[in-house]
Enzyme design. Structure first.
Site, PDB file in Angstrom:
ATOM      1  N   ALA A  62      -2.066 -24.237 -13.872  1.00 19.33           N
ATOM      2  CA  ALA A  62      -1.368 -24.208 -12.733  1.00 19.33           C
ATOM      3  C   ALA A  62      -2.035 -25.718 -12.086  1.00 19.33           C
ATOM      4  O   ALA A  62      -2.850 -26.257 -12.832  1.00 19.33           O
ATOM      5  CB  ALA A  62      -2.079 -23.225 -11.766  1.00 19.33           C
ATOM      6  N   GLY A 101      -2.715 -21.446 -16.587  1.00 27.64           N
ATOM      7  CA  GLY A 101      -1.255 -20.906 -16.321  1.00 27.64           C
ATOM      8  C   GLY A 101      -0.443 -21.127 -17.669  1.00 27.64           C
ATOM      9  O   GLY A 101       0.546 -20.392 -17.608  1.00 27.64           O
ATOM     10  N   GLU A 104      -0.417 -18.560 -19.963  1.00 31.50           N
ATOM     11  CA  GLU A 104      -0.029 -17.344 -19.520  1.00 31.50           C
ATOM     12  C   GLU A 104       1.345 -17.398 -19.563  1.00 31.50           C
ATOM     13  O   GLU A 104       2.037 -16.282 -19.686  1.00 31.50           O
ATOM     14  CB  GLU A 104      -0.411 -17.079 -17.730  1.00 31.50           C
ATOM     15  N   GLU A 124     -10.096 -21.055 -16.573  1.00 30.40           N
ATOM     16  CA  GLU A 124      -9.880 -20.942 -15.146  1.00 30.40           C
ATOM     17  C   GLU A 124     -11.454 -20.818 -14.756  1.00 30.40           C
ATOM     18  O   GLU A 124     -12.041 -21.161 -13.540  1.00 30.40           O
ATOM     19  CB  GLU A 124      -9.135 -19.797 -14.979  1.00 30.40           C
TER      20      GLU A 124
HETATM   21  C1  3H9 Z   1      -4.925 -21.979 -13.591  1.00 33.55           C
HETATM   22  O1  3H9 Z   1      -4.097 -22.187 -14.407  1.00 33.55           O
HETATM   23  C2  3H9 Z   1      -4.803 -20.539 -12.652  1.00 33.55           C
HETATM   24  C3  3H9 Z   1      -3.779 -19.517 -13.139  1.00 33.55           C
HETATM   25  O2  3H9 Z   1      -4.543 -18.960 -14.020  1.00 33.55           O
HETATM   26  C4  3H9 Z   1      -3.219 -18.919 -12.041  1.00 33.55           C
HETATM   27  C5  3H9 Z   1      -2.548 -19.609 -11.035  1.00 33.55           C
HETATM   28  C6  3H9 Z   1      -2.048 -18.222  -9.943  1.00 33.55           C
HETATM   29  N1  3H9 Z   1      -3.550 -29.786 -12.190  1.00 33.55           N
HETATM   30  O3  3H9 Z   1      -8.612 -34.723 -18.020  1.00 33.55           O
HETATM   31  P1  3H9 Z   1      -7.912 -35.739 -18.035  1.00 33.55           P
HETATM   32  C7  3H9 Z   1      -4.921 -34.282 -14.322  1.00 33.55           C
HETATM   33  S1  3H9 Z   1      -6.040 -23.018 -13.132  1.00 33.55           S
HETATM   34  C8  3H9 Z   1      -3.629 -30.902 -11.722  1.00 33.55           C
HETATM   35  O4  3H9 Z   1      -8.422 -36.965 -17.651  1.00 33.55           O
HETATM   36  P2  3H9 Z   1      -7.619 -35.347 -20.868  1.00 33.55           P
HETATM   37  C9  3H9 Z   1      -6.560 -34.863 -14.184  1.00 33.55           C
HETATM   38  O5  3H9 Z   1      -6.893 -34.814 -12.643  1.00 33.55           O
HETATM   39  C10 3H9 Z   1      -5.985 -24.393 -14.129  1.00 33.55           C
HETATM   40  N2  3H9 Z   1      -4.024 -32.040 -12.349  1.00 33.55           N
HETATM   41  O6  3H9 Z   1      -7.092 -35.825 -19.385  1.00 33.55           O
HETATM   42  C11 3H9 Z   1      -6.281 -36.336 -14.299  1.00 33.55           C
HETATM   43  O7  3H9 Z   1      -5.551 -36.981 -13.243  1.00 33.55           O
HETATM   44  P3  3H9 Z   1      -5.936 -38.514 -12.979  1.00 33.55           P
HETATM   45  C12 3H9 Z   1      -6.374 -24.158 -15.554  1.00 33.55           C
HETATM   46  C13 3H9 Z   1      -4.623 -32.031 -13.681  1.00 33.55           C
HETATM   47  O8  3H9 Z   1      -6.527 -35.694 -21.690  1.00 33.55           O
HETATM   48  C14 3H9 Z   1      -4.997 -36.254 -15.607  1.00 33.55           C
HETATM   49  O9  3H9 Z   1      -4.403 -34.939 -15.346  1.00 33.55           O
HETATM   50  N3  3H9 Z   1      -6.307 -25.428 -16.329  1.00 33.55           N
HETATM   51  C15 3H9 Z   1      -4.634 -30.614 -14.133  1.00 33.55           C
HETATM   52  O10 3H9 Z   1      -9.038 -35.872 -20.818  1.00 33.55           O
HETATM   53  C16 3H9 Z   1      -5.403 -36.322 -16.864  1.00 33.55           C
HETATM   54  O11 3H9 Z   1      -6.445 -35.401 -16.847  1.00 33.55           O
HETATM   55  C17 3H9 Z   1      -7.261 -26.219 -16.492  1.00 33.55           C
HETATM   56  O12 3H9 Z   1      -8.306 -25.960 -15.794  1.00 33.55           O
HETATM   57  C18 3H9 Z   1      -4.020 -29.722 -13.470  1.00 33.55           C
HETATM   58  N4  3H9 Z   1      -4.230 -28.340 -14.032  1.00 33.55           N
HETATM   59  O13 3H9 Z   1      -7.576 -33.639 -21.004  1.00 33.55           O
HETATM   60  C19 3H9 Z   1      -7.065 -27.467 -17.232  1.00 33.55           C
HETATM   61  N5  3H9 Z   1      -5.316 -30.824 -15.220  1.00 33.55           N
HETATM   62  O14 3H9 Z   1      -5.451 -39.385 -14.375  1.00 33.55           O
HETATM   63  C20 3H9 Z   1      -7.734 -28.297 -16.634  1.00 33.55           C
HETATM   64  C21 3H9 Z   1      -5.450 -32.155 -15.480  1.00 33.55           C
HETATM   65  O15 3H9 Z   1      -5.198 -38.769 -11.702  1.00 33.55           O
HETATM   66  N6  3H9 Z   1      -7.467 -29.708 -17.252  1.00 33.55           N
HETATM   67  N7  3H9 Z   1      -4.967 -32.986 -14.244  1.00 33.55           N
HETATM   68  O16 3H9 Z   1      -7.529 -38.284 -13.058  1.00 33.55           O
HETATM   69  C22 3H9 Z   1      -8.208 -29.996 -18.518  1.00 33.55           C
HETATM   70  O17 3H9 Z   1      -8.826 -29.469 -18.918  1.00 33.55           O
HETATM   71  C23 3H9 Z   1      -7.600 -31.544 -18.996  1.00 33.55           C
HETATM   72  O18 3H9 Z   1      -7.075 -32.343 -18.036  1.00 33.55           O
HETATM   73  C24 3H9 Z   1      -6.903 -31.625 -20.448  1.00 33.55           C
HETATM   74  C25 3H9 Z   1      -6.361 -33.149 -20.390  1.00 33.55           C
HETATM   75  C26 3H9 Z   1      -7.393 -30.891 -21.476  1.00 33.55           C
HETATM   76  C27 3H9 Z   1      -5.497 -30.831 -20.068  1.00 33.55           C
END
Ligand code: 3H9
Length: 698
Positions: A62, A101, A104, A124
């Protein structure tokens, strides 16, 4: 910008999400997916659908930035239900990290194909949440409740191969992912949809004892966290309830987590961690130096640990010691560390050998001549450090970065021992250096920008969180530790037992109390530093009792006695009657009438000390942001992430209340409790540290 597009190839429709950087499920993505699915449902020439993503990853979750704003339809749960209900087969093509998400969405598709390097997960919980769009109901159905609990409660990333074994992935692509997804879609036209939500769990195998056993197993790592227990309850619901009811329960518990302050705090930590590498004056265009070989001076615990980080990242290391047996011992310890990892199944024998092959030992400074970065980890004494840097100045090649791992000393003074102060920087690793995530990158007055930029990048390469700090006594972390330790010690001399102080801070969420920590670090270290600095430099009331403990030969855990007693070979602290007598004698000597304190009072004193010092560091410009300080404290000192770090915690209390409390303490001990000018200013303006960070965004 269209974030979701559609292409039709023969009987197969391909829906592509393109929402950089990580294809998060922003409103436009949810809307786009839903619109295309609605269209395709009535397009009779299309027999099956592939959902794929452009860029570096399938949907990574999400959109966290949308949390906190009013939710906008279509909600993710609705989109996911729409996918699962499609009458024609839907195949997900997974690459990169399919998370939250994103998984999901994938689980609601009828079939899944993945790139061999793909990872999936439901992280999450790390944001204080639980999968809120069916993940807690569908994953147990497809992977079994045990695997689902493991994935959902740990939030870990699961490699494609493991996901294949779990049944989460049907096939791993051999060649082009999209081609494989189209082929799978064509193959499944005749089978039709296979809905995860329809899968059955044999509930008889997963009784109360199963879930209670799991709770016990994760109790230690989930201590203090709100979301993990709710995650477990959701999986229990998946076992006991039909899908629709389980989804309802998941929704309630998701909203429950969302409303809990821990979730906001953990989201703050997520963004703060990504913020630290943004350094004023540094951009992609800033030149970097090429680091192909690293030199480490000192093969002790610290030097060896530091060296392992580079070897792990595939960077060869030359490690220097003064004596052959010390060098051999250091390398033996490193090998022992790797072999322990191998025993735990984290490394193979080949990997251990490969990492050890990165090490070259030497007794000669001249052998550091081909290193691009040299880090000294020698004894913490200015005269010794200066000596080392003067020698480095003679042997290091032009352009080499010269770094000190000092925890407290003035890097400007160290840099002045060389003719190239622009090449000198502090790289402060935390012990054990091969494990702890924090790296303080200390920017000295003359450190050149390309040196700083190189070290910031390098931190990521060796998988550390690199936080830039300015030169001051103890930089960010240890400077704050000093008043924190002082207040803990004062609490003891004023009436608390050491174990009461420890219990209060442990229950606040710290991994251990300050007294246990001092015993572990060795009480003699602080003792020697106090003797060197002279009585004027510190609050003697706080430390006379600890000095007496050291003088009684009780230097801490390493000698089996410190503030606490330890049974032979045990690390479990036991209150010491001997030390308690010393404490009470010292209280009497100071004319203190000992009074007990509540756990809240103990915590308050320690936290106010941390916050006030943090505000001084920030106001003096030794940290770029309050959130950088939070990251230091969480990653270097075990501050509970679910409280967001000391500065975020201060904001949650309100800076006015914090300032008033510190002013009240100041009345009792004016010298040690002078409020930080920045704190006073923000409190008077009704602002927070987060406001400060926003207004000074760089
Ligand atoms: C969810 O899904 C809830 C659902 O179950 C239910 C809903 C109803 N959103 O980490 P990086 C940005 S909760 C917005 O440096 P990497 C991050 O801020 C979500 N932005 O890269 C950064 O921005 P900036 C569950 C996001 O290659 C840029 O992307 N998912 C999101 O080292 C690059 O990120 C997670 O918790 C996001 N979801 O790693 C996954 N994710 O460049 C969270 C990233 O401006 N994300 N950004 O600083 C991660 O674990 C890592 O970002 C990922 C990439 C592994 C994807």
């Amino acid at each position: 910008m269209t974030t979701v597009s559609k292409e039709i190839r023969g009987e197969i429709a391909i829906i592509t999400v393109d929402n950089p950087p990580v294809n998060a499920l922003s409103h436009s993505v949810r809307q786009g997916l839903s619109d295309h699915l609605t269209d395709l449902a009535t397009n009779d020439s299309v027999k099956a659908i592939v959902i794929a993503c452009a860029g570096r990853t399938f949907i990574a979750g999400a959109d966290i930035r949308e949390f906190g704003s009013p939710p906008k339809a279509p909600h993710l749960g609705e989109v996911v239900d729409q996918i699962e209900a499609m009458a024609k087969p839907v195949v997900a093509a997974l690459h990169g990290t399919t998370l939250g998400g994103g998984l999901e969405v994938a689980l609601s598709c009828h079939y899944r194909v993945a790139d061999p390097r793909a990872k999936v997960g439901l992280p999450e919980v790390k944001l204080g949440l639980l999968p809120g769009a069916g993940g807690t109901q569908r994953l147990p159905r497809i992977a079994g409740p045990a695997n689902a609990l493991d994935a959902i409660v740990s939030g870990r990333h699961i490699a494609a191969k493991e996901a294949l074994n779990w049944g989460v992935i049907d096939t791993i692509a051999d060649g082009d992912l999209l081609d494989a997804a189209i082929a799978l879609a064509e193959e499944k036209i005749s089978d039709g949809p296979r809905r995860t939500g329809d899968m059955k769990i044999d509930a008889s195998k997963y009784d109360q004892a199963f879930f209670d056993g799991f709770r016990k197993q994760v109790a230690k790592q989930t201590r203090g966290y709100y979301a993990p227990e709710r995650c477990i309850q959701c999986v229990e619901a998946a076992v006991k309830l039909p899908l629709a009811e389980g989804l309802k329960r998941e929704r309630e518990l998701f909203m429950d987590c969302m409303a809990n302050p821990q979730s906001r705090a953990l989201q703050h930590v997520f963004f703060a961690e990504r913020q630290v590498s943004r350094i004023p004056g540094i951009s992609k265009e800033t030149p970097r130096r090429n680091i192909q070989r690293v030199g480490i001076i000192g093969a002790g615990t610290m030097g060896g640990g530091i060296a392992m980080n580079f070897a792990n990242a595939g960077i060869p290391v030359t490690i220097l010691e003064l004596k052959q047996d010390a060098l051999e011992h250091g390398l033996k310890v490193v090998r022992g560390n790797y072999e322990r990892s191998m025993k735990r199944g984290k490394l193979t024998q080949d990997q251990v050998d490969g990492r050890m092959a990165q090490f070259t030992g030497t007794l000669k400074y001249e052998d550091l001549g081909d290193c691009d970065l040299i880090i000294e980890a020698v004894f913490e004494k200015m005269s010794i450090k200066k000596d080392v840097f003067a020698k480095l100045d003679q042997v290091a090649k032009e352009g080499a970065i010269l770094a000190s791992n000092t925890s407290y000393l003035d890097i400007d003074e160290i840099a002045a021992a060389t003719k190239r102060p622009g090449d000198v920087i502090g790289l402060h690793f935390f012990s054990p250096a091969n494990v702890m995530r924090l790296l303080e990158i200390v920017r000295a007055e003359k450190t050149s920008l390309d040196v700083l930029a190189t070290c910031v990048d390098l931190a990521k390469k060796i998988r550390k969180v690199g936080v830039v700090a300015g030169v001051c006594h103890g930089f960010i972390g240890n400077r704050m530790l000093s008043p924190y330790g002082r207040e803990a010690s004062l609490n003891v001399i004023e009436g608390c037992r050491p174990d009461e102080v420890d219990a209060a801070l442990y229950n606040f969420g710290m991994p251990m109390g300050p007294m246990t920590m001092s015993d572990m670090a060795g009480l003699d270290i602080g003792y020697m530093s106090r003797k060197e600095r002279g009585r004027e430099a510190y609050e003697t009331r706080a430390y006379d009792w600890t000095d007496r403990v050291v003088e009684a030969g009780r230097k801490g855990l390493k000698v089996g006695a410190g503030i606490y007693d330890y049974d032979e070979g045990s690390r479990v602290p036991k209150p010491s009657a001997f030390v308690q007598t010393i404490i009470e004698e010292e209280s009497a000597k100071l004319g203190i009438v000992r009074k007990s304190k509540s756990a809240d009072e103990i915590v308050e004193r320690s936290m106010m000390a941390l916050i006030n010092e943090g505000a001084k560091i920030l106001g003096e410009g030794h940290a770029y942001r309050a959130s950088d300080i939070d990251i230091v404290y969480i990653n270097g000192y075990g501050f509970p992430p679910y409280r967001g770090g000391p500065m975020y915690y201060a904001d949650s209390l309100g800076l006015k209340a914090v300032y008033e409390k510190i002013c009240a303490f100041q009345k009792e001990a004016p010298r040690w409790w002078e409020p930080a000018p920045l704190l006073e200013k923000l409190a008077n303006e009704g602002k927070s540290f987060a406001d400060f960070d926003r207004e000074n965004a760089r």
